[in-house]
Motif scaffolding. Structure first.
Motif, short mmCIF file in Angstrom:
data_model
loop_
_atom_site.label_atom_id
_atom_site.label_comp_id
_atom_site.label_asym_id
_atom_site.label_seq_id
_atom_site.Cartn_x
_atom_site.Cartn_y
_atom_site.Cartn_z
N GLU A 92 0.82 -1.20 0.00
CA GLU A 92 0.00 0.00 0.00
C GLU A 92 0.86 1.26 0.00
OE1 GLU A 92 -3.52 -2.32 0.25
OE2 GLU A 92 -3.21 -0.19 -0.18
N CYS A 93 0.37 2.27 -0.68
CA CYS A 93 1.07 3.55 -0.76
C CYS A 93 0.06 4.68 -0.69
CB CYS A 93 1.86 3.62 -2.07
SG CYS A 93 2.68 5.19 -2.35
N VAL A 94 0.34 5.65 0.15
CA VAL A 94 -0.55 6.80 0.31
C VAL A 94 0.26 8.08 0.23
CG1 VAL A 94 -2.15 7.99 1.87
CG2 VAL A 94 -2.12 5.48 1.79
N GLN A 95 -0.26 9.06 -0.55
CA GLN A 95 0.39 10.37 -0.61
C GLN A 95 -0.61 11.43 -0.15
OE1 GLN A 95 -0.52 12.81 -3.13
NE2 GLN A 95 -1.63 11.54 -4.61
N ASP A 96 -0.07 12.50 0.43
CA ASP A 96 -0.93 13.48 1.09
C ASP A 96 -0.96 14.85 0.41
OD1 ASP A 96 1.29 14.36 3.89
OD2 ASP A 96 1.54 14.49 1.72
N MET A 97 -0.51 14.92 -0.85
CA MET A 97 -0.43 16.23 -1.49
C MET A 97 -1.26 16.34 -2.76
SD MET A 97 1.11 18.49 0.25
CE MET A 97 1.54 19.75 -0.94
N ASP A 98 -2.25 15.48 -2.90
CA ASP A 98 -3.20 15.61 -4.00
C ASP A 98 -2.53 15.49 -5.38
OD1 ASP A 98 -5.62 17.96 -5.25
OD2 ASP A 98 -5.94 15.89 -4.59
N HIS A 99 -1.47 14.69 -5.47
CA HIS A 99 -0.81 14.49 -6.75
C HIS A 99 -1.64 13.62 -7.67
CE1 HIS A 99 3.53 15.44 -5.21
NE2 HIS A 99 2.76 16.50 -5.29
N GLU A 111 -5.43 9.42 -3.40
CA GLU A 111 -4.26 9.40 -2.54
C GLU A 111 -3.64 8.02 -2.37
OE1 GLU A 111 -7.35 10.09 -1.65
OE2 GLU A 111 -7.88 9.12 0.26
N ARG A 112 -4.29 6.98 -2.84
CA ARG A 112 -3.84 5.63 -2.55
C ARG A 112 -3.60 4.83 -3.83
NH1 ARG A 112 -4.34 2.66 2.19
NH2 ARG A 112 -5.55 4.39 3.06
N PHE A 113 -2.44 4.19 -3.87
CA PHE A 113 -2.06 3.39 -5.04
C PHE A 113 -1.49 2.08 -4.52
CE2 PHE A 113 -1.51 2.50 -9.27
CZ PHE A 113 -0.23 2.59 -9.80
N SER A 114 -2.18 0.99 -4.81
CA SER A 114 -1.79 -0.31 -4.26
C SER A 114 -1.17 -1.19 -5.34
CB SER A 114 -3.02 -1.02 -3.68
OG SER A 114 -3.63 -0.21 -2.70
N LEU A 115 -0.13 -1.91 -4.93
CA LEU A 115 0.51 -2.89 -5.81
C LEU A 115 0.13 -4.28 -5.30
CD1 LEU A 115 2.58 -3.39 -8.15
CD2 LEU A 115 4.32 -3.56 -6.37
N ILE A 116 -0.28 -5.14 -6.21
CA ILE A 116 -0.76 -6.47 -5.83
C ILE A 116 0.05 -7.53 -6.56
CG2 ILE A 116 -2.76 -8.00 -5.78
CD1 ILE A 116 -4.33 -5.16 -6.21
N SER A 123 12.43 -8.33 -3.69
CA SER A 123 13.00 -7.07 -4.15
C SER A 123 12.61 -5.94 -3.21
CB SER A 123 12.46 -6.75 -5.55
OG SER A 123 13.12 -5.63 -6.12
N MET A 124 13.16 -4.75 -3.51
CA MET A 124 12.72 -3.51 -2.85
C MET A 124 11.71 -2.84 -3.78
SD MET A 124 12.89 -1.17 -0.47
CE MET A 124 14.44 -1.04 0.41
N TYR A 125 10.57 -2.46 -3.22
CA TYR A 125 9.52 -1.81 -4.00
C TYR A 125 9.38 -0.37 -3.53
CZ TYR A 125 8.41 -6.38 -5.80
OH TYR A 125 8.49 -7.60 -6.44
N LEU A 126 9.44 0.55 -4.49
CA LEU A 126 9.36 1.97 -4.19
C LEU A 126 8.12 2.57 -4.83
CD1 LEU A 126 13.05 3.09 -4.79
CD2 LEU A 126 11.96 2.57 -2.63
N CYS A 127 7.37 3.27 -4.04
CA CYS A 127 6.22 4.02 -4.52
C CYS A 127 6.62 5.48 -4.63
CB CYS A 127 5.06 3.87 -3.54
SG CYS A 127 3.60 4.85 -3.95
N ALA A 128 6.04 6.18 -5.60
CA ALA A 128 6.31 7.61 -5.77
C ALA A 128 5.07 8.32 -6.28
CB ALA A 128 7.47 7.82 -6.74
N SER A 129 5.00 9.60 -5.99
CA SER A 129 3.98 10.44 -6.60
C SER A 129 4.68 11.63 -7.21
CB SER A 129 2.92 10.88 -5.58
OG SER A 129 3.46 11.78 -4.65
N SER A 130 4.00 12.30 -8.14
CA SER A 130 4.70 13.39 -8.83
C SER A 130 3.81 14.58 -9.10
CB SER A 130 5.30 12.90 -10.15
OG SER A 130 4.31 12.79 -11.15
N SER A 131 4.50 15.71 -9.10
CA SER A 131 3.92 16.98 -9.50
C SER A 131 5.02 17.77 -10.18
CB SER A 131 3.39 17.74 -8.28
OG SER A 131 2.91 19.01 -8.66
N ASN A 132 4.69 18.48 -11.26
CA ASN A 132 5.69 19.28 -11.98
C ASN A 132 6.91 18.45 -12.36
OD1 ASN A 132 4.11 21.60 -11.77
ND2 ASN A 132 4.96 22.07 -9.76
N ASN A 133 6.68 17.23 -12.76
CA ASN A 133 7.74 16.36 -13.27
C ASN A 133 8.82 16.02 -12.26
OD1 ASN A 133 6.80 16.14 -16.09
ND2 ASN A 133 7.14 18.34 -16.05
#
Lengths: 115, 110
Positions: free
Chosen positions: B22-29, B72-77, B87-97
């Motif tokens: 599970e991944c959650v971001q708090d900046m409305d990306h 705000e939530r993006f899940s990997l299954i 492996s290591m799994y990294l979640c990211a969100s983006s704004s302005n590239n």
């Protein structure tokens, strides 16, 4: 497809010295962004510096600067006055301009700053 | 500061188990991403999403699926975990590239 190549898997530098990390990329795009990200041991990946391809001036952030050679498709990172806290994995990354694009990363360079 | 939170730092699962990251971001990306990080290979994109209920395959989507029911939530299954998904799994969100990453989830599949 775009590719990003970091040819130095590991590097080391003495504290207070300067080090340059290399990165080359391959793309047919004309409008894009280039990035250097830093990942300290067991810590979060953070942005070090960003370059927009249409800007000829090299980006600078405090002790970090880049040498962007668009024709050669080269994007190296120079770290001046290296500090122990600079020890990390450094990733070069490429993103083409526009919506719905993803960021492509190189394999990384592990930098160790020695006291 | 933008915060990207990954629910689990370390997981150990057995082959064949269903795994949720599970991944959650708090900046409305708008955009969110799942990468996999392996030594010598850098980060490879699994899936990304540019809006709720939208998803796009990345470079290595086989064996994975994603869900984005809320912005705000993006899940990997991992439907049926295999040892090669250790492996290591990294979640990211983006704004302005610019991507902002979570701390990562290290998954071990036995």
């Amino acid at each position: 497809a775009q590719t990003v190549t970091q040819s130095q898997p590991e590097m080391s530098v003495q504290e207070a010295e300067t080090v340059t990390l290399s990165c080359t990329y391959d793309t047919s795009e004309n409008n894009y962004y280039l990035f250097w990200y830093k990942q300290p041991p067991s810590r979060q990946m953070i942005l070090v510096i960003r370059q927009e391809a249409y800007k000829q001036q090299n980006a600078t952030e405090n002790r970090f600067s880049v040498n962007f050679q668009k024709a050669a498709k080269s994007f190296s990172l120079k770290i001046s006055d290296s500090q122990l806290g600079d020890t990390a994995m450094y990733f070069c990354a490429f993103m083409k301009h526009g919506p719905f694009t993803n960021m492509r990363f190189g394999a990384g360079t592990r930098l160790t700053v020695k006291p | 500061d933008v915060k990207v939170t990954q629910s689990s730092r370390y997981l150990v699962k057995r082959t064949g188990e269903k795994v949720f990251l599970e991944c959650v971001q708090d900046m409305d990306h708008e955009n969110m991403f799942w990468y996999r990080q392996d030594p010598g290979l850098g980060l490879r994109l699994i899936y990304f999403s540019y809006d709720v209920k939208m998803k796009e395959k990345g470079d290595i989507p086989e064996g994975y699926s994603v869900s984005r029911e809320k912005k705000e939530r993006f899940s990997l299954i991992l439907e049926s975990a295999s040892t090669n998904q250790t492996s290591m799994y990294l979640c990211a969100s983006s704004s302005n590239n610019v991507l902002t990453f979570g701390a990562g989830s290290r998954l071990t599949v036995l």
